[in-house]
Enzyme design. Sequence first.
Site, PDB file in Angstrom:
ATOM      1  N   LYS A 138       0.846  -1.200   0.000  1.00 22.31           N
ATOM      2  CA  LYS A 138       0.000   0.000   0.000  1.00 22.31           C
ATOM      3  C   LYS A 138       0.874   1.239   0.000  1.00 22.31           C
ATOM      4  O   LYS A 138       2.054   1.224   0.376  1.00 22.31           O
ATOM      5  CB  LYS A 138      -0.932   0.014   1.220  1.00 22.31           C
ATOM      6  CG  LYS A 138      -0.239   0.000   2.590  1.00 22.31           C
ATOM      7  CD  LYS A 138       0.237   1.344   3.089  1.00 22.31           C
ATOM      8  CE  LYS A 138       0.847   1.237   4.492  1.00 22.31           C
ATOM      9  NZ  LYS A 138       1.556   2.490   4.905  1.00 22.31           N
ATOM     10  N   GLY A 195       7.389   1.483   4.848  1.00 18.82           N
ATOM     11  CA  GLY A 195       6.115   2.192   4.844  1.00 18.82           C
ATOM     12  C   GLY A 195       5.132   1.672   3.826  1.00 18.82           C
ATOM     13  O   GLY A 195       4.143   2.336   3.506  1.00 18.82           O
ATOM     14  N   GLY A 254       3.613  -1.392   4.201  1.00 16.63           N
ATOM     15  CA  GLY A 254       2.633  -2.254   4.869  1.00 16.63           C
ATOM     16  C   GLY A 254       2.841  -3.737   4.679  1.00 16.63           C
ATOM     17  O   GLY A 254       1.871  -4.501   4.788  1.00 16.63           O
ATOM     18  N   GLY A 255       4.064  -4.182   4.426  1.00 11.35           N
ATOM     19  CA  GLY A 255       4.283  -5.595   4.126  1.00 11.35           C
ATOM     20  C   GLY A 255       3.838  -6.541   5.225  1.00 11.35           C
ATOM     21  O   GLY A 255       3.118  -7.508   4.975  1.00 11.35           O
ATOM     22  N   GLY A 256       4.235  -6.274   6.464  1.00 17.62           N
ATOM     23  CA  GLY A 256       3.854  -7.152   7.566  1.00 17.62           C
ATOM     24  C   GLY A 256       2.361  -7.157   7.807  1.00 17.62           C
ATOM     25  O   GLY A 256       1.754  -8.207   8.030  1.00 17.62           O
ATOM     26  N   ASP A 283      -2.526  -1.053  10.624  1.00 13.36           N
ATOM     27  CA  ASP A 283      -2.760  -1.096   9.181  1.00 13.36           C
ATOM     28  C   ASP A 283      -3.389  -2.400   8.706  1.00 13.36           C
ATOM     29  O   ASP A 283      -3.749  -2.513   7.524  1.00 13.36           O
ATOM     30  CB  ASP A 283      -1.445  -0.888   8.418  1.00 13.36           C
ATOM     31  CG  ASP A 283      -0.930   0.545   8.503  1.00 13.36           C
ATOM     32  OD1 ASP A 283      -1.674   1.403   9.013  1.00 13.36           O
ATOM     33  OD2 ASP A 283       0.207   0.791   8.068  1.00 13.36           O
TER      34      ASP A 283
END
Length: 282
Positions: free
Chosen positions: A12, A98, A100-102, A136
Amino acid sequence: MTPALSLLSPAKLNLFLHITGRRADGYHELQTLFQLLDWGDSMRFTPNNGGEITLSGDTMGIPVEENLITRAARALPRNQEKHGVDIRVQKRIPAGGGLGGGSSNAATTLLALNQLWQLGLSSMQLQEIGAQLGADVPVFVGGQSAWAEGTGEVLTPVVIPESWYLVVTPDCHVGTAEIFSHQQLTRDTSPIKIAAFFEGHSRNDFQTLVRRLHPEVNNALNCLDKFGNARLTGTGACVFCSFADEQAARIALSEIPHPLTGFVARGINESPVLAALARARE
């Protein structure tokens, strides 16, 4: 046995990010616009009958029990004797960028296992579980680009004019907790309406601070500024610029000086697979 499920876990962008206040419990009130991308990590979920949850692939050196993927799987109400899964992840989303991978991986896990284990949880229930894992996570559970308020949990799906993005990934890691707690962070931006964003009245409140603390981010922003309004996503370190079409974005990528790297991706209003999984129980 239920067949394996392979999914794209999307990245994202925060098209803007305002910090509008700080609550008594230490959490920050914010406004942001989450833009999902058609680019991200690949995840494969293979059910097993032994009740074991395993994780393999690109685990980024994070211990299995601390990984958000494993934590998401264990957060679901399951029959521990029969609800097992072997999860394999192929990472492309950089850590500390930044993007949002995790959070995306955790949300994809919740959605995939809700289906594979036939738990029957609604999208709202999965978002509530996701919010306990990270601010997130809920937007990825919904599978739609969204306007967010509160601490990021109050979501309003929005339709954003489709753009292509060049995302540059500086060779540094920006610690989210460090930036949120920094004394020089702006925390009193006045709230705006969605219309104000589309009129150009927005920014990323972290950008000035992050570019001061991380020269690599400052350099990346300077390089992208010649193509348009370069902006930090989340707390960084990745920066991005929007383009009207893919070709223009790829030409800009080819002009990014070494050693900077990046990728081109399309902004999407909805992740077809994740949104379908989210709606399956509504």
